[in-house]
Design a protein around this motif. Structure first.
Motif, PDB file in Angstrom:
ATOM      1  N   ASN A   1       0.854  -1.194   0.000  1.00 59.71           N
ATOM      2  CA  ASN A   1       0.000   0.000   0.000  1.00 59.71           C
ATOM      3  C   ASN A   1       0.891   1.246   0.000  1.00 59.71           C
ATOM      4  O   ASN A   1       2.115   1.156   0.125  1.00 59.71           O
ATOM      5  N   ASP A   2       0.312   2.404  -0.131  1.00 64.48           N
ATOM      6  CA  ASP A   2       1.065   3.650  -0.306  1.00 64.48           C
ATOM      7  C   ASP A   2       1.994   3.962   0.871  1.00 64.48           C
ATOM      8  O   ASP A   2       3.131   4.393   0.675  1.00 64.48           O
ATOM      9  N   VAL A   3       1.529   3.757   2.089  1.00 65.23           N
ATOM     10  CA  VAL A   3       2.356   4.046   3.258  1.00 65.23           C
ATOM     11  C   VAL A   3       3.532   3.076   3.312  1.00 65.23           C
ATOM     12  O   VAL A   3       4.671   3.472   3.589  1.00 65.23           O
ATOM     13  N   GLU A   4       3.274   1.801   3.021  1.00 66.24           N
ATOM     14  CA  GLU A   4       4.349   0.808   3.019  1.00 66.24           C
ATOM     15  C   GLU A   4       5.384   1.130   1.934  1.00 66.24           C
ATOM     16  O   GLU A   4       6.582   0.982   2.154  1.00 66.24           O
ATOM     17  N   LYS A   5       4.916   1.589   0.783  1.00 69.02           N
ATOM     18  CA  LYS A   5       5.841   1.990  -0.283  1.00 69.02           C
ATOM     19  C   LYS A   5       6.717   3.141   0.198  1.00 69.02           C
ATOM     20  O   LYS A   5       7.937   3.140  -0.015  1.00 69.02           O
ATOM     21  N   ALA A   6       6.118   4.111   0.846  1.00 68.16           N
ATOM     22  CA  ALA A   6       6.869   5.258   1.351  1.00 68.16           C
ATOM     23  C   ALA A   6       7.917   4.804   2.365  1.00 68.16           C
ATOM     24  O   ALA A   6       9.066   5.249   2.317  1.00 68.16           O
ATOM     25  N   LEU A   7       7.532   3.904   3.259  1.00 69.59           N
ATOM     26  CA  LEU A   7       8.477   3.381   4.250  1.00 69.59           C
ATOM     27  C   LEU A   7       9.668   2.713   3.572  1.00 69.59           C
ATOM     28  O   LEU A   7      10.825   2.985   3.915  1.00 69.59           O
ATOM     29  N   ILE A   8       9.395   1.849   2.605  1.00 66.57           N
ATOM     30  CA  ILE A   8      10.471   1.115   1.929  1.00 66.57           C
ATOM     31  C   ILE A   8      11.364   2.078   1.154  1.00 66.57           C
ATOM     32  O   ILE A   8      12.592   1.976   1.203  1.00 66.57           O
ATOM     33  N   PHE A   9      10.776   3.019   0.429  1.00 63.39           N
ATOM     34  CA  PHE A   9      11.588   3.941  -0.352  1.00 63.39           C
ATOM     35  C   PHE A   9      12.450   4.826   0.550  1.00 63.39           C
ATOM     36  O   PHE A   9      13.611   5.084   0.242  1.00 63.39           O
TER      37      PHE A   9
ATOM     38  N   ILE B   1      12.634   8.681   9.133  1.00 61.46           N
ATOM     39  CA  ILE B   1      11.440   8.103   8.505  1.00 61.46           C
ATOM     40  C   ILE B   1      10.211   8.508   9.294  1.00 61.46           C
ATOM     41  O   ILE B   1       9.199   8.929   8.721  1.00 61.46           O
ATOM     42  N   GLY B   2      10.310   8.393  10.616  1.00 61.86           N
ATOM     43  CA  GLY B   2       9.189   8.791  11.466  1.00 61.86           C
ATOM     44  C   GLY B   2       8.825  10.259  11.291  1.00 61.86           C
ATOM     45  O   GLY B   2       7.647  10.605  11.182  1.00 61.86           O
TER      46      GLY B   2
ATOM     47  N   ASN C   1       9.682  -2.893   9.847  1.00 58.68           N
ATOM     48  CA  ASN C   1       9.941  -4.331   9.972  1.00 58.68           C
ATOM     49  C   ASN C   1       8.785  -5.152   9.432  1.00 58.68           C
ATOM     50  O   ASN C   1       8.991  -6.145   8.729  1.00 58.68           O
ATOM     51  N   ARG C   2       7.567  -4.740   9.736  1.00 60.55           N
ATOM     52  CA  ARG C   2       6.390  -5.455   9.208  1.00 60.55           C
ATOM     53  C   ARG C   2       6.335  -5.354   7.691  1.00 60.55           C
ATOM     54  O   ARG C   2       5.991  -6.311   7.007  1.00 60.55           O
ATOM     55  N   THR C   3       6.674  -4.189   7.172  1.00 57.16           N
ATOM     56  CA  THR C   3       6.648  -3.995   5.723  1.00 57.16           C
ATOM     57  C   THR C   3       7.725  -4.834   5.046  1.00 57.16           C
ATOM     58  O   THR C   3       7.485  -5.433   3.994  1.00 57.16           O
ATOM     59  N   LYS C   4       8.912  -4.909   5.644  1.00 57.06           N
ATOM     60  CA  LYS C   4       9.977  -5.739   5.072  1.00 57.06           C
ATOM     61  C   LYS C   4       9.563  -7.212   5.071  1.00 57.06           C
ATOM     62  O   LYS C   4       9.795  -7.922   4.089  1.00 57.06           O
TER      63      LYS C   4
END
Length: 145
Positions: A93-101, A112-113, A128-131
């Protein structure tokens, strides 16, 4: 990095520059200018994702095939791995994409926070959950080498 094709990347870049220009007057100096600039750009990218997802379902290719044909064998394998990574990232999802990028760009958990408006601890947990989710997508879709 945030979009699939070169044209979409250029469109997003232009949109980010436009939003930065429009938002410049709202910069109050409460954070570093680079943090503010990144936050505006990230919000613009997320908004663009939402808009783009409606119109680009049929154009979801990464456009890396052209590069793969021109590169040497080892470069081709690296390109293929990157392609698989981006395909897997686009399942998030969009937030997870932002976290990874943000993570891939070398930002700390604290940064990041700050960019996402969440605590450092929350950023760490979400990342960590997104990874883990990304690893699962890679396994399920057969993107592993």
């Amino acid at each position: 990095m945030y979009m699939d094709t070169k044209d979409d990347q250029e469109d997003l870049y232009q949109e980010m520059v436009c939003q930065l220009w429009k938002s410049y007057a709202s910069f109050k100096g409460n954070s570093q200018f680079s943090t503010w600039m990144y936050r505006v750009s990230l919000n613009t990218a997320i908004t663009y994702f939402k808009r783009d997802s409606k119109r680009s379902e049929h154009t979801n290719s990464l456009g890396l095939a052209e590069h793969q044909l021109r590169n040497e064998e080892s470069d081709w394998e690296i390109e293929r791995q990157i392609e698989y990574l981006y395909k897997a990232i686009h399942e998030l999802n969009d937030v997870e994409k932002a976290l990874i990028f943000l993570y891939l760009e070398g930002f700390s958990h604290d940064e990041i926070g700050q960019n996402l408006g969440i605590s450092e601890g929350n950023a760490r947990v979400k990342l960590n959950r997104t990874k883990n989710k990304l690893q699962e997508i890679i396994k399920v879709k057969g993107y592993e080498f």
